[in-house]
Design a protein around this motif. Structure first.
Motif, short mmCIF file in Angstrom:
data_model
loop_
_atom_site.label_atom_id
_atom_site.label_comp_id
_atom_site.label_asym_id
_atom_site.label_seq_id
_atom_site.Cartn_x
_atom_site.Cartn_y
_atom_site.Cartn_z
N ARG A 26 28.86 -9.54 -7.46
CA ARG A 26 29.08 -8.83 -6.07
C ARG A 26 28.46 -7.15 -6.12
N PHE A 27 27.87 -6.79 -7.05
CA PHE A 27 27.30 -5.61 -7.19
C PHE A 27 25.89 -5.60 -7.19
N GLY A 28 25.00 -4.68 -6.62
CA GLY A 28 23.55 -4.52 -6.72
C GLY A 28 23.15 -4.28 -8.15
N LEU A 29 22.09 -4.42 -8.40
CA LEU A 29 21.30 -4.39 -9.88
C LEU A 29 21.36 -2.68 -10.14
N ALA A 30 21.06 -2.05 -9.16
CA ALA A 30 21.28 -0.42 -9.50
C ALA A 30 22.38 0.19 -9.84
N GLN A 31 23.51 -0.70 -9.26
CA GLN A 31 24.99 -0.16 -9.35
C GLN A 31 25.43 -0.67 -10.71
N LEU A 32 24.86 -1.98 -11.16
CA LEU A 32 25.35 -2.46 -12.32
C LEU A 32 24.43 -1.79 -13.47
N HIS A 33 23.30 -1.27 -13.24
CA HIS A 33 22.64 -0.32 -14.36
C HIS A 33 23.28 0.78 -14.39
N GLN A 34 24.00 1.67 -13.37
CA GLN A 34 24.94 2.65 -13.53
C GLN A 34 25.93 2.30 -14.24
N PHE A 35 26.60 1.42 -14.06
CA PHE A 35 27.92 1.14 -14.87
C PHE A 35 27.59 1.26 -16.48
N ARG A 36 26.45 0.31 -16.77
CA ARG A 36 25.92 0.17 -18.02
C ARG A 36 25.82 1.62 -18.67
N GLY A 37 25.12 2.44 -18.06
CA GLY A 37 24.92 3.78 -18.43
C GLY A 37 26.19 4.43 -18.88
N ARG A 38 27.44 4.18 -18.67
CA ARG A 38 28.68 4.69 -19.10
C ARG A 38 29.03 4.67 -20.44
N LYS A 87 21.79 -19.76 -7.96
CA LYS A 87 20.42 -19.24 -8.64
C LYS A 87 20.02 -17.94 -8.61
N SER A 88 20.11 -17.09 -7.44
CA SER A 88 19.39 -16.12 -7.21
C SER A 88 20.30 -15.00 -7.89
N THR A 89 21.54 -15.19 -7.76
CA THR A 89 22.56 -14.33 -8.39
C THR A 89 22.21 -14.38 -9.99
N ASN A 90 22.34 -15.45 -10.33
CA ASN A 90 22.00 -15.50 -12.05
C ASN A 90 20.46 -14.76 -12.43
N GLN A 91 19.68 -14.98 -11.35
CA GLN A 91 18.31 -14.28 -11.54
C GLN A 91 18.47 -12.82 -11.62
N ARG A 92 19.20 -12.24 -10.54
CA ARG A 92 19.47 -10.94 -10.79
C ARG A 92 20.14 -10.51 -11.77
N LEU A 93 21.17 -11.20 -12.37
CA LEU A 93 21.98 -10.77 -13.54
C LEU A 93 21.01 -10.74 -14.90
#
Length: 563
Positions: free
Chosen positions: A442-454, A473-479
């Motif tokens: 449910r999150f965009g890649l940029a936001q997930l990357h931000q979370f990961r940076g915590r 399929k496209s969801t898993n492609q993003r993840l």
């Protein structure tokens, strides 16, 4: 035949309005269509572009795919050129404003940098040099510093701020949240411990000056009197009762969180305009930056500090959830801590989802986020980890409560913190080694990357677990892109390629783009648009000889708004 012969347009449809109905309405309007063309004929001839009337006809009912492509390119070029003209005019406006030139104090900068507990990376040094050079100018700096999560943007901004304060002026760092402002204050107070400068903190709930806690009026009086200091604050620093006597430098952390009016509030009652440095940890794809920001100065920090470890990122399917919880427990047993981030719960009936442009619907969204966090908190604290200390953080808590929870988590009083996206920006907990994200799709890649940076901010190996409940399929492609790649700039490009870049003139942030957005991958077209915008303004600075283009630009400026 308009519905069956040759190339037939298919439009975005909604309930009750079909493509067939739209074709029925549009086709008759196009016969004999004659439009005034704002783009000069010399440009059309130079690039072999069709007239505006032909382009509009061919974008709806083309005779060939080639004609459709050229029509799209022509219309996209128009928007891109208007963006470039707008950016160049904004730049010209800024260059005519008056600011305070701050001389480059090489000795001071070298001494401060040599005392830092770490070595600056090459990118940090370059960005710092660019900023210090901008500060020497008589017109205000307008620079964007892009740096991946944890790349050390704040320390670069700090060195420049120290030079400004040392020259007898005021500098302010504005953070979007109180939690982040307090963290900046703590970090900056430690780094400037040996310096002879005042460092203050002003938020809606606290006021601190060089470690002491005076009344807010004390800090406000010092600010209006022009006392040189570095002030860290939230939106509290732009309230009516706060005025700066000698503000020369404004640093916006996570610049997309602040609007134009909020920035304007900082410069009220001043004879000159402060230098502006915007910082963002959300990397902007290169073509997007080139288009939107035009001639804005951009500093990019790509290198990470040497001691940063790569974060191990994994996708967790519903079947693997039990093992993931066991892994969480093992980390807590090692006295590490865990973040769990929840997305908001969407209404099951789409018709219930209200548009988010009024206060009530924004409150509804906030409550959905709270509900998601409360449910996750209940599940983790009562069913899965009843023996562990679990806390929750969401937008409905008062600032004081949020600060207490974050402070207690930092001090190790909790093992797990369940949160909304509140923790996305800047929070620094070196002992937290796991970032678990629920419904990561449910999150965009940029936001997930931000979370990961915590996480990954301490000495221990850190992990990011992407809990996915989708088989799309496209969801898993993003993840998967997130698993493979830990470079925020590369991810921003991938996110744009996978999701589409959204619209220039709308509220959608992803999905089917309008023509200009669709052309952002076309670097050649952007370069053409920049070149023509420059040549036009060089020959005709006020566009007096191109009245149609000038009117179109005025209209365009009302429709588009970039900060």
């Amino acid at each position: 035949l308009k519905h069956t012969k040759g190339l037939v347009p298919v439009y975005p449809e909604t309930e009750g309005i079909t493509s067939k109905y739209l074709r029925f309405l549009i086709k008759p309007l196009l016969s004999g269509l004659q439009l005034n063309d704002p783009t000069p004929g010399t440009i059309l001839k130079k690039y072999d572009f069709p007239s505006l009337s032909d382009a509009v006809k061919n974008i709806h009912f083309p005779n060939s795919e080639d004609k459709a492509r050229i029509a799209k390119e022509r219309l996209a070029f128009d928007d891109l050129m208007l963006f470039q003209i707008k950016a160049l005019l904004e730049r010209r406006k800024v260059n005519q404003l008056k600011s305070v030139p701050i001389s480059f104090n090489e000795e001071l900068v070298k001494e401060f940098v040599s005392k830092l507990p770490f070595e600056l990376t090459k990118d940090q040094k370059i960005a710092l040099f660019e900023i210090l050079k901008d500060l020497e100018k008589k017109y205000p700096m307008n620079r964007l510093m892009e740096g991946d999560v944890g790349s050390g943007k704040t320390v670069v901004a700090l060195v420049a701020a120290i030079e400004v304060v040392n020259a007898g002026y005021q500098a302010v760092i504005m953070a979007p949240t109180e939690v982040l402002a307090q963290q900046h204050y703590r970090t900056i107070s430690e780094l400037t411990a040996g310096c002879d400068i005042k460092v203050g903190l002003l938020t809606s709930s606290t006021a601190t000056l060089n470690g002491k806690e005076p009344k807010k009026t004390v800090i406000k009086n010092e600010l209006s009197a022009g006392t040189p200091m570095l002030l860290i604050g939230t939106h509290a620093v732009i309230q009516k009762d706060v005025s700066f006597g000698k503000l020369a430098f404004v640093i916006l952390d996570e610049q997309h969180r602040f609007g134009i009016q909020q920035r304007a509030a900082l410069v009220k009652n001043q004879e000159y305009v402060p230098h502006l440095l915007s910082m963002t940890a959300t990397p902007i794809p290169r073509t997007l930056a080139l288009t939107i920001y035009g001639d804005l100065d951009i500093s990019i920090i790509k290198e990470k500090p040497e001691n940063r470890q790569k974060i191990d990122t994994r996708i967790v399917s519903p079947l693997q959830r039990k093992n993931a919880y066991q892994f969480l427990r093992e980390e807590v047993d090692k006295e590490r801590q865990v973040f769990v981030v929840c997305p908001r719960i969407e209404p099951s009936d789409p018709k219930e989802a209200v548009k988010t442009n009024n206060r009530q619907s924004k409150m509804n969204i906030l409550w959905q986020e709270v509900k998601a966090v409360e449910e996750e908190y209940k599940k983790l604290s009562q069913e899965i980890f009843p023996d562990l200390k679990v806390a929750m953080l969401h937008g409905k808590l008062k600032p004081k409560e949020k600060n207490e929870i974050m402070s207690d988590f930092k001090d190790g009083k909790y093992d797990i913190l369940v949160s909304t996206s509140v923790i996305e920006v800047g929070v620094d907990i070196p002992n937290a080694t796991i970032m678990a994200i629920e419904s990561a799709e449910r999150f965009g890649l940029a936001q997930l990357h931000q979370f990961r940076g915590r996480v990954g901010r301490g000495e221990h190996q850190s992990y990011c677990l992407l809990f996915s409940s989708s088989a799309d399929k496209s969801t898993n492609q993003r993840l998967k892109a997130l698993v493979i790649c830990d470079d925020g700039f590369e991810l921003a490009e991938k996110d744009m390629a996978i999701r589409g870049p959204g619209e220039f003139m709308g509220t959608k942030q992803s999905g089917m783009p309008d023509l200009a957005m669709a052309s952002l991958a076309n670097v050649e077209l952007i370069k053409k648009a920049r070149l023509e915008a420059r040549l036009l303004l060089k020959e005709d600075p006020s566009l007096n000889h191109h009245p149609l283009l000038r009117d179109r630009l005025t209209e365009f400026q009302k429709m588009t708004h970039f900060e």
